[in-house]
Design a protein around this motif. Structure first.
Motif, short mmCIF file in Angstrom:
data_model
loop_
_atom_site.label_atom_id
_atom_site.label_comp_id
_atom_site.label_asym_id
_atom_site.label_seq_id
_atom_site.Cartn_x
_atom_site.Cartn_y
_atom_site.Cartn_z
N HIS A 9 0.86 -1.20 0.00
CA HIS A 9 0.00 0.00 0.00
C HIS A 9 0.89 1.24 0.00
O HIS A 9 1.37 1.67 1.05
N HIS A 11 1.63 5.21 -1.88
CA HIS A 11 1.21 6.33 -2.74
C HIS A 11 2.43 7.03 -3.33
O HIS A 11 3.45 7.15 -2.66
N HIS A 41 -4.48 7.04 -5.10
CA HIS A 41 -5.91 7.37 -5.06
C HIS A 41 -6.38 7.70 -6.47
O HIS A 41 -5.85 8.63 -7.10
N GLU A 66 -6.34 2.77 -5.53
CA GLU A 66 -7.19 2.86 -4.32
C GLU A 66 -8.39 3.78 -4.60
O GLU A 66 -8.21 4.95 -4.91
N ASP A 250 0.66 2.29 3.74
CA ASP A 250 0.04 3.53 3.27
C ASP A 250 1.09 4.64 3.25
O ASP A 250 0.81 5.78 3.60
N HIS A 252 3.24 7.61 2.25
CA HIS A 252 2.98 8.80 1.44
C HIS A 252 4.24 9.70 1.39
O HIS A 252 4.13 10.86 1.05
ZN ZN Z 1 -3.85 4.81 0.82
#
Ligand code: ZN
Ligand code: AMP
Ligand code: FE
Ligand code: FE
Length: 287
Positions: A9, A11, A41, A66, A250, A252
């Protein structure tokens, strides 16, 4: 023996991450992460670059996306793994979502202006670059202009859900997102289920049953924000219901300070065996 860690996961600059897809793969190599999934996203424009870099450096790259979805009033995030990122229907949907995001972002700008901040949408677009624009880009611009002391302050004071500068955005229906992911050859996986705020195992189980009936295939059991107890509960539900188990941080980059690739808040280890099982599940589905 586990072969090593992975992160499913992540980004990139194609949405609200600060690492380019190439940088993500290089960083993974540096950190000894064997496989990464690119899950921006509403955007798949970073996937190809990551695949090429992964091939070059010997890091396994999973194409992904996502979606922010809604099922009969319940909002959550849905990951799509091993999608054909060139798929026409997928790309048409993503283009449509991008336009809607634009409208929503203008509402955020209006609210921030009303709160007395001098900000233009052009400044946000410049911060975001090519990819999908999101609230982290607003937070960064506010930080750079000295309106907030740090990234999280922008969220806590203004941009958080129901905050004074928050604007809701259009979500795709869960059923539509599932169909799009499946028609692009991918596997739909529910992201960070703690976000559902269903603390009761039975409630969550019943909700998952509904989603499974509509095509859900997996659950993100390992996640930076999941507690030990949550992880155990999600793992139990996955086994009980035959869901594919995935895990990711996640990541980022600078847009999620404190969450690092592969290790989350410092203590995560997502085993390589999950990447193998995810690949198997995708192959079985299309074969
Ligand atoms: Zn995410
Ligand atoms: P958006 O897609 O524009 O609604 O923005 C959602 C993104 O903002 C999430 O994927 C996170 O990257 C970030 N985000 C949401 N809530 C918070 C928060 N409370 N603190 C920091 N980042 C957040
Ligand atoms: Fe994000
Ligand atoms: Fe998410």
């Amino acid at each position: 023996m586990e072969k090593g860690r992975i992160d499913l996961h992540i980004h990139t600059t194609a949405s609200d991450g600060t690492f380019t897809p190439r940088e993500v793969v290089r960083y993974a190599l540096e950190k000894g992460i064997l496989a990464v999934a690119i899950t921006d996203h509403d955007d798949v424009s970073g996937v190809e670059e990551a695949l090429i870099e992964g091939e070059l450096l010997g890091v396994e790259v999973f194409p992904g996306v996502e979606f922010s979805v809604d099922h009969e009033g319940t909002p959550f995030h849905l990951l799509g793994y091993m999608i054909d990122y060139r798929n026409k229907t997928l790309n048409e949907t993503l283009d449509r979502l991008k336009k809607k995001r634009g409208e929503r972002n203008l509402r955020i700008i209006e609210k921030l202006n009303e709160l007395g901040f001098e900000l233009t949408y052009d400044e946000i677009l410049e911060e975001a670059g090519e990819g999908a624009v999101g609230r982290p880009h607003f937070a960064r611009v506010m930080m750079k202009k000295g309106y907030v002391g740090n990234f999280y302050e922008a969220f806590n004071k203004y941009l958080r859900k129901d905050g004074p500068a928050y604007a809701e955005r259009d979500r795709v229906k869960f059923t539509n997102a599932v169909n799009i992911i499946r028609s692009a050859g991918g596997l739909p996986v529910i992201a960070h289920p703690h976000g559902l705020e269903m603390k009761d195992r039975r409630d969550l189980g019943a909700f998952l049953d509904v989603l499974i009936g509509l095509g859900l295939a997996g659950i993100e059991v390992y996640y930076s924000k999941h507690t030990k107890n949550q992880t155990a509960m999600y793992l139990g539900l996955a086994e009980e219901k035959g869901l594919v188990v995935t895990g990711g941080t996640d990541f980022h980059g600078e847009n999620k300070p404190g969450v690092d690739m592969g290790s989350g808040k410092g203590n995560m280890f997502i085993p390589y065996s999950l990447a193998v099982k995810l690949r198997e599940a995708c192959a079985k589905k299309s074969g």
